[in-house]
Design a protein around this motif. Structure first.
Motif, PDB file in Angstrom:
ATOM      1  N   TRP A 140     -11.090 -55.931  45.484  1.00  0.00           N
ATOM      2  CA  TRP A 140     -10.250 -55.622  44.325  1.00  0.00           C
ATOM      3  C   TRP A 140     -10.534 -54.220  43.786  1.00  0.00           C
ATOM      4  CZ3 TRP A 140      -5.996 -57.956  43.443  1.00  0.00           C
ATOM      5  CH2 TRP A 140      -5.833 -59.276  43.815  1.00  0.00           C
TER       6      TRP A 140
ATOM      7  N   VAL B 215      -8.737 -51.817  46.116  1.00  0.00           N
ATOM      8  CA  VAL B 215      -7.287 -51.837  45.900  1.00  0.00           C
ATOM      9  C   VAL B 215      -6.931 -51.080  44.625  1.00  0.00           C
ATOM     10  CG1 VAL B 215      -5.343 -53.349  45.335  1.00  0.00           C
ATOM     11  CG2 VAL B 215      -6.867 -53.932  47.221  1.00  0.00           C
ATOM     12  N   ILE B 216      -7.679 -51.278  43.566  1.00  0.00           N
ATOM     13  CA  ILE B 216      -7.408 -50.588  42.302  1.00  0.00           C
ATOM     14  C   ILE B 216      -7.637 -49.086  42.450  1.00  0.00           C
ATOM     15  CG2 ILE B 216      -8.238 -50.312  39.932  1.00  0.00           C
ATOM     16  CD1 ILE B 216      -8.663 -53.373  39.915  1.00  0.00           C
TER      17      ILE B 216
ATOM     18  N   ILE C 274      -7.332 -47.274  45.230  1.00  0.00           N
ATOM     19  CA  ILE C 274      -6.240 -46.737  46.037  1.00  0.00           C
ATOM     20  C   ILE C 274      -4.971 -46.627  45.198  1.00  0.00           C
ATOM     21  CG2 ILE C 274      -4.700 -47.236  47.979  1.00  0.00           C
ATOM     22  CD1 ILE C 274      -7.174 -48.332  49.451  1.00  0.00           C
ATOM     23  N   ALA C 275      -4.693 -47.645  44.384  1.00  0.00           N
ATOM     24  CA  ALA C 275      -3.510 -47.610  43.522  1.00  0.00           C
ATOM     25  C   ALA C 275      -3.605 -46.453  42.524  1.00  0.00           C
ATOM     26  CB  ALA C 275      -3.342 -48.929  42.792  1.00  0.00           C
ATOM     27  N   ALA C 276      -4.783 -46.224  41.964  1.00  0.00           N
ATOM     28  CA  ALA C 276      -4.957 -45.120  41.015  1.00  0.00           C
ATOM     29  C   ALA C 276      -4.749 -43.771  41.705  1.00  0.00           C
ATOM     30  CB  ALA C 276      -6.344 -45.191  40.379  1.00  0.00           C
TER      31      ALA C 276
ATOM     32  N   LEU D 154      -2.823 -43.216  44.347  1.00  0.00           N
ATOM     33  CA  LEU D 154      -1.392 -43.079  44.629  1.00  0.00           C
ATOM     34  C   LEU D 154      -0.613 -42.693  43.374  1.00  0.00           C
ATOM     35  CD1 LEU D 154      -0.763 -46.073  47.046  1.00  0.00           C
ATOM     36  CD2 LEU D 154      -0.782 -43.642  47.593  1.00  0.00           C
ATOM     37  N   VAL D 155      -0.934 -43.307  42.247  1.00  0.00           N
ATOM     38  CA  VAL D 155      -0.262 -42.957  40.992  1.00  0.00           C
ATOM     39  C   VAL D 155      -0.571 -41.506  40.622  1.00  0.00           C
ATOM     40  CG1 VAL D 155      -0.222 -43.419  38.507  1.00  0.00           C
ATOM     41  CG2 VAL D 155      -0.085 -45.310  40.132  1.00  0.00           C
TER      42      VAL D 155
END
Length: 128
Positions: A21, A24-25, A27-29, A31-32
């Motif tokens: 988790w 994933v968080i 990687i998402a940060a 990308l944003v």
């Protein structure tokens, strides 16, 4: 006496793992952040053009007056078009504008045409 592991096994509870988790968080940060940076850099180089008018010089040329805004200290190029009464392109020209010190510039360009034009306009502008 039952242990916590036996109770977990009996009732189907599993221990959650935080490692995936967190990845994933992260990687998402990233990308944003990358998407946000792309938006910022594209807006820093955005050029806006407004048509101010046109003058039909003769059957083979039209003068287009326009204004560009948005960039300072960078060269700009614009495509200026002449259209006939059916909105077909009868002439176009790429106008190269040297870097200026102001936020907006009023300009004019004479476009040669292959037949009589009824209007003239700026199609698009970009940082050169």
């Amino acid at each position: 006496m039952t242990t916590a592991q036996q109770l977990d096994d009996r009732y189907g509870r599993t221990r959650t793992r935080r490692g995936p988790w967190i990845i994933v968080i992260a990687i998402a940060a990233l990308l944003v952040g990358a998407f946000g940076w792309m938006i910022v850099t594209s807006q820093m180089n955005a050029v806006d053009s407004d048509d101010l008018g046109f003058d039909l010089v003769d059957e083979h040329s039209v003068t287009v007056r326009f204004q560009i805004t948005g960039v300072q200290g960078k060269d700009v190029a614009c495509v200026v078009e002449a259209l006939d009464e059916e909105f077909g392109v009868v002439g176009w020209k790429v106008v190269e504008i040297p870097a200026g010190d102001t936020h907006s510039q009023a300009l004019s360009a004479t476009v040669p045409t292959v037949s009589a034009a009824t209007t003239g306009l700026v199609n698009s502008c970009w940082v050169a």
